[in-house]
Scaffold this active site. Structure first.
Site, PDB file in Angstrom:
ATOM      1  CB  ALA A 169       2.206  19.758   7.491  1.00 16.11           C
ATOM      2  CG  ASP A 170       3.591  24.923   5.826  1.00 18.70           C
ATOM      3  OD1 ASP A 170       3.459  24.376   4.747  1.00 18.70           O
ATOM      4  OD2 ASP A 170       2.658  25.640   6.127  1.00 18.70           O
ATOM      5  CG  LEU A 171       7.174  24.599  10.851  1.00 19.54           C
ATOM      6  CD1 LEU A 171       7.279  24.887  12.150  1.00 19.54           C
ATOM      7  CD2 LEU A 171       8.195  25.632  10.412  1.00 19.54           C
ATOM      8  N   GLY A 174       9.829  21.450   5.061  1.00 24.09           N
ATOM      9  CA  GLY A 174      10.999  22.445   4.677  1.00 24.09           C
ATOM     10  C   GLY A 174      12.037  21.703   5.335  1.00 24.09           C
TER      11      GLY A 174
END
Length: 396
Positions: A169-171, A174
Site C-alpha cells: 500500500a505504501d509503495l 508513492g
C-alpha cells in the site's frame, strides 16, 4: 556539491520533499531517480524522534533516499517556515504526507502556497484521504492492506487473513503520487497552472485489487482466499516437482491441451472433470493432485525446459539470493552501484523502466540528515553569518 542529476529526463525540476516513512519518500525517490533535484526537508537532530526505515544507517533508508539532498529545518519556528517558503518559491513540486490539518496550521497548504505560486504542483499522500470520516486517522500499510481488501484474498483457502510480504500500500501510493505529479507537470505545459493532487494508502490499495473489484462491482461476487492458486484460471499456481516448488500458469484451451500432452496426460482434455474451465474449477483439488503426481517424476529444470518450449508459462520460485543469481535479472542490469561517502560501495535495485536515451541511474547515495543544509541555504543567498546564527538558535 550542487544538484547531481541521476538522469537528464527531469533535471529541470526541483522537488521539495516534506515526507517521512515510506509512501512519500518513495514518490520522491521516483522523481529523483529520473533526475529531479529533490531536496529532502527533515527535522534537526535535536528535534527528531525515533528514526524510521531502520535508521539512517540502515539499508532500507539508504535505498529509499538515494539521489536526494537533505536540509534540516525546525518547522516549529517561524523563521524556518520562512526559509521553507523561499525554497518552495524556486521549486516546481511540493510533496507532503502530514495529517490533513497540519499543513494548514503551518501555512504551507496548497491554497496558501498557490496564491503566490500558481504554477506549483502540490502532492499530498495520506492514509485515508484529505477529507471524510477517517481523514484524521494515522495511516499504516498493513491497516490499508486489510481495509482495502487485499488480506481477505491472500493466504491459504479458509485460513486466516494474510498480509503480503512487502509494504504494497505504501509503495503503490508513492508510485501513484509520482505518476500524478508527472501528469500535473505535463498538463502545466499547456495551462501554465499547477494544481493540488492527492492520493492515499487506502485508495492505492483499492485500485490495486484490480479484477477482484470488478468481480464484486460487476458480477456481485465476493472473492475469497485461493492460496497459491489463481482464483479463476485453473490450473495456475504453485506445483511441486521432484526437487521443489515451481509456478505454472495455464491460460486458454490451446495451452491447456499442450500442457496435458507435455505431462503425458492427453486424457485430461476429454475428462469431464477437466475438459473446460468450469469443470476444472469445480474439480480443482483433484486436478492439482493429479498434476503434482505427474510432476514428481522429474526435477523442476526438466519441466521448465519442456513447458516453456511448449508455450506453457512456468518458472522457479526464487529466494532473494536466487533472484540476483538469475541470469535474466543479471542481463537486465537491475542492480546499480553507488559509492557512499559514509558507508563505501553499495548495491541497489535501479528503476524497472529503461529509457534508452535518458536512462536513470544512482548518481548519489542517501544523504545524512541535514548534510546539504548550508549548501542549499547558500543557494538561497544566505550568508555564513546568518547560517551560524540559525544553527545556534535551533532553526536547523
Amino acid at each position: 556539491m550542487p544538484h547531481l542529476p541521476a538522469s537528464s529526463a527531469l533535471q529541470r525540476f526541483r522537488v521539495i520533499d516534506l515526507t517521512q516513512v515510506r509512501a512519500g519518500p518513495t514518490a520522491c525517490r521516483q522523481l529523483a531517480d529520473w533526475g529531479a533535484d529533490v531536496v529532502q526537508v527533515q527535522m534537526p537532530d535535536h528535534m527528531r524522534g525515533d528514526d524510521t526505515l531502520g535508521g539512517q544507517e540502515g539499508s532500507d533508508y539508504q535505498y529509499t533516499h538515494r539521489n536526494k539532498r537533505s536540509i534540516t529545518l525546525n518547522l516549529k519556528e517561524p523563521e524556518a517556515i520562512a526559509v521553507l517558503k523561499r525554497l518552495i518559491a524556486g521549486a516546481d513540486v511540493v510533496v507532503e504526507n502530514f495529517r490533513p490539518d497540519v499543513k494548514g496550521r503551518l501555512g504551507i497548504d496548497y491554497a496558501s502556497l498557490s496564491a503566490d505560486h500558481p504554477r506549483l504542483v502540490y502532492a499530498s499522500i495520506s492514509g485515508f484521504g484529505q477529507s471524510g470520516p477517517l481523514a484524521q486517522r494515522p495511516g499504516f500499510d498493513q491497516i490499508a492492506q486489510g481495509m482495502g481488501g487485499l488480506m481477505s484474498v491472500t493466504g491459504q483457502q479458509g485460513g486466516e487473513p494474510m498480509r503480503v510480504g512487502i509494504p504494497i500500500a505504501d509503495l503503490c501510493a508513492g508510485i501513484f503520487a509520482a505518476q500524478g505529479i508527472l501528469v500535473a507537470l505535463l498538463e502545466r505545459e499547456s495551462s501554465g497552472k499547477g494544481q493540488w493532487l492527492h492520493t492515499s494508502l487506502l485508495e492505492a490499495m483499492v485500485y490495486m485489487m484490480d479484477f477482484q473489484t470488478s468481480r464484486w462491482l460487476i458480477d456481485g461476487e465476493v472473492a475469497t482466499q485461493a492460496g497459491n492458486f489463481h482464483p479463476t484460471s485453473i490450473p495456475t499456481g504453485v506445483y511441486k516437482a521432484r526437487d521443489g516448488y515451481m509456478n505454472i500458469a495455464v491460460f486458454g484451451s490451446k495451452i491447456w491441451e499442450r500442457f496435458c500432452d507435455i505431462l503425458g496426460a492427453p486424457e485430461w482434455v476429454a475428462d469431464e472433470r477437466s475438459h473446460d474451465k468450469k469443470a476444472r474449477s469445480v474439480h480443482r483439488d483433484w486436478l492439482n493432485a493429479q498434476i503434482n503426481e505427474r510432476l514428481a517424476a522429474h526435477d523442476r529444470a526438466y519441466w521448465i525446459e519442456r513447458l516453456n518450449a511448449g508455450g506453457v508459462a512456468c518458472g522457479l520460485i526464487n529466494n532473494l539470493q536466487e533472484v540476483f543469481e538469475e541470469p535474466q535479472v543479471q542481463h537486465l542490469g537491475m542492480v546499480k552501484d553507488v559509492v557512499s561517502p559514509h558507508f563505501g560501495p553499495q548495491r541497489m535495485v535501479g528503476q524497472p523502466v529503461q529509457l534508452e536515451r535518458t536512462p536513470s541511474s544512482i548518481a548519489r547515495s542517501a544523504p545524512r540528515r541535514g548534510e546539504h543544509t548550508r549548501e542549499i541555504l547558500a543557494e538561497l543567498g544566505l550568508a555564513d553569518a546568518d547560517m551560524d546564527r540559525m544553527k545556534a538558535t535551533g532553526i536547523f
